[in-house]
Motif scaffolding. Structure first.
Motif, PDB file in Angstrom:
ATOM      1  N   UNK A  51     -38.601 -45.575  17.431  1.00  0.00           N
ATOM      2  CA  UNK A  51     -38.312 -46.959  17.817  1.00  0.00           C
ATOM      3  C   UNK A  51     -38.530 -47.909  16.645  1.00  0.00           C
ATOM      4  N   UNK A  52     -39.560 -47.629  15.824  1.00  0.00           N
ATOM      5  CA  UNK A  52     -39.845 -48.488  14.671  1.00  0.00           C
ATOM      6  C   UNK A  52     -38.694 -48.457  13.669  1.00  0.00           C
ATOM      7  N   UNK A  53     -38.234 -47.259  13.329  1.00  0.00           N
ATOM      8  CA  UNK A  53     -37.187 -47.123  12.319  1.00  0.00           C
ATOM      9  C   UNK A  53     -35.859 -47.695  12.801  1.00  0.00           C
ATOM     10  N   UNK A  54     -35.479 -47.362  14.046  1.00  0.00           N
ATOM     11  CA  UNK A  54     -34.217 -47.872  14.583  1.00  0.00           C
ATOM     12  C   UNK A  54     -34.273 -49.392  14.703  1.00  0.00           C
ATOM     13  N   UNK A 109     -38.600 -40.593  10.554  1.00  0.00           N
ATOM     14  CA  UNK A 109     -38.258 -40.475  11.968  1.00  0.00           C
ATOM     15  C   UNK A 109     -37.022 -39.605  12.129  1.00  0.00           C
ATOM     16  N   UNK A 110     -36.891 -38.958  13.307  1.00  0.00           N
ATOM     17  CA  UNK A 110     -35.865 -37.932  13.483  1.00  0.00           C
ATOM     18  C   UNK A 110     -34.564 -38.429  14.103  1.00  0.00           C
ATOM     19  N   UNK A 111     -34.575 -39.550  14.804  1.00  0.00           N
ATOM     20  CA  UNK A 111     -33.386 -40.001  15.528  1.00  0.00           C
ATOM     21  C   UNK A 111     -32.218 -40.251  14.582  1.00  0.00           C
ATOM     22  N   UNK A 133     -37.488 -41.648  24.237  1.00  0.00           N
ATOM     23  CA  UNK A 133     -37.183 -42.497  23.084  1.00  0.00           C
ATOM     24  C   UNK A 133     -35.811 -42.094  22.555  1.00  0.00           C
ATOM     25  N   UNK A 134     -35.305 -42.772  21.533  1.00  0.00           N
ATOM     26  CA  UNK A 134     -33.954 -42.435  21.050  1.00  0.00           C
ATOM     27  C   UNK A 134     -33.781 -40.970  20.678  1.00  0.00           C
ATOM     28  N   UNK A 135     -34.789 -40.377  20.069  1.00  0.00           N
ATOM     29  CA  UNK A 135     -34.660 -38.980  19.669  1.00  0.00           C
ATOM     30  C   UNK A 135     -34.665 -38.052  20.882  1.00  0.00           C
ATOM     31  N   UNK A 136     -35.464 -38.359  21.875  1.00  0.00           N
ATOM     32  CA  UNK A 136     -35.481 -37.546  23.079  1.00  0.00           C
ATOM     33  C   UNK A 136     -34.162 -37.596  23.826  1.00  0.00           C
TER      34      UNK A 136
END
Length: 393
Positions: A114-117, A134-136, A182-185
């Motif tokens: 969430x921080x990176x996006x 971050x992975x997303x 979260x976005x990656x999930x």
């Protein structure tokens, strides 16, 4: 000495000094010995503090090694870390502060998706090169809207593909999924559904958990009740190990599979019994002590593993991503050149966009069309045996 000889010696010395000064000024560019400032926005407290601590340790160790190596042509790296408290709003404030600091060449962000996006727009407006751990995929894609953002973490599509290969090899037909909310999930479940559809695997049940959650009893009960043959856990490390223990307590007897985001400490500690024989898709560096160092890159990974373990008493899987981020930025800064003591963020960004590195995490390739550098070949299959991760045979 006679007055004549004294005068002659003085003239000669003056001529030599003048020649030396002239050579420095006109014989070539003055060597740049100014420090390279790298800022770091990390989860040093809050829900993701475990991974954030590993990142900071890795950054400090890698910077210490580079500064002592002589590879920076007389320059040194200085780290400017800030705690984002595992909070996207705090992270964004840190990014703004770093961007406004004219000393800072680039930023390294931690594993908070969430921080990176959430910081993408500000990073691009401020035009400051940033490497996120971050992975997303939304961190670095689409590239046209993320010119200054780069990503160093396993990609969801690559993880889903590798996990599906393992599930198919074991002839598993039904799967349950616990994923991060979260976005990656959300990206992960879409990638898994696509791979499962091609492989004829049925996703029986899906549960999600917030990244700040410290209990997963409800989700574990629902997953166990569906009785899938295997369970995929797609969450950060602390939650993954908690989930492994909790689903076993809820009566789940099937196989456990972990996405790369679940990789944490090499030794499984209190979760060792619940995770025994579990499968993890991750980079080979996590278990490089099981690998014969047949190439310089493998030898470097083994040395990193040994140095980190000796310094901190254990190994954390994600540490290599932070170290590679420092290496990418340092290499780009030296290649970008520019005026002595002046930070040229645009030149640094341009070099980062074409960077190639046989990194501590594996092969890394950045291109103008792809800012997510970790190659699929970096991933391998690990298995939990006797309380630690091992290379799968």
């Amino acid at each position: 000495m006679t007055p004549f000889r004294s005068a002659t010696a003085l003239v000669a010395a003056s001529a030599l000094l003048a020649t030396t000064l002239t050579g420095c000024q006109f014989g070539g560019e003055e060597q740049d010995t100014s420090p390279i400032f790298i800022a770091a926005d990390l989860e040093l407290s809050g829900a993701a503090a475990g991974v954030g601590k590993a990142y900071r340790q890795a950054l400090e160790l890698k910077i210490e090694q580079l500064n002592a190596s002589g590879a920076l042509n007389g320059r040194t790296i200085e780290l400017l870390p800030k705690d984002n408290r595992s909070d996207a709003s705090e992270s964004l404030r840190n990014i703004v502060d770093f961007s406004n600091d004219s000393r800072v060449s680039a930023i390294i962000m931690g594993g908070c998706n969430e921080c990176a996006v959430g910081a993408v727009r500000t990073i691009n407006e401020k035009q400051i090169p940033t490497v996120a751990l971050a992975a997303a995929s939304a961190v670095a894609s689409p590239v046209a809207d993320r010119r200054y953002v780069f990503k160093l973490a396993p990609n969801a599509a690559d993880n889903a593909g590798a996990l599906t290969v393992e599930l198919s090899r074991r002839r598993i037909a039904t799967v349950g999924l616990l994923r991060s909310d979260d976005p990656y999930g959300r990206e992960g479940v879409d990638a898994l559904r696509g791979e499962f559809s091609k492989a004829g695997i049925q996703l029986l049940v899906e549960e999600s958990v917030r990244s700040t959650a410290t209990e997963v009893e409800r989700q574990a009960a629902a997953l166990a009740a569906a009785e899938p043959e295997a369970l995929v856990i797609w969450t950060p490390p602390e939650q993954a190990m908690l989930a492994a223990t909790t689903v076993k307590q809820a009566g789940f007897t099937g196989a456990l599979y972990f996405d790369a985001s679940a990789a944490g400490d090499l030794f499984l500690g209190a979760s060792a019994r619940a995770a025994e024989r579990a499968t993890l898709v991750f980079t080979q560096t996590m278990v490089i002590d099981d690998v014969i160092a047949t190439t310089p890159a493998k030898a470097a990974r083994r040395q990193w593993f040994q140095d980190y373990t000796a310094r901190f008493g254990g190994y954390h899987g994600s540490s290599s991503f932070a170290a590679d981020a420092v290496q990418l930025i340092a290499d780009a800064e030296l290649r970008a050149g520019g005026q002595t003591g002046q930070v040229d963020r645009e030149a640094l960004r341009n070099v980062l966009e074409t960077s190639q590195l046989d990194g501590l995490s594996g092969p890394i390739r950045m291109t103008p069309d792809n800012h997510s550098g970790l190659m699929p070949q970096a991933l391998t299959t690990l298995v939990a045996r006797n309380g630690r991760w091992r290379l799968a045979s």
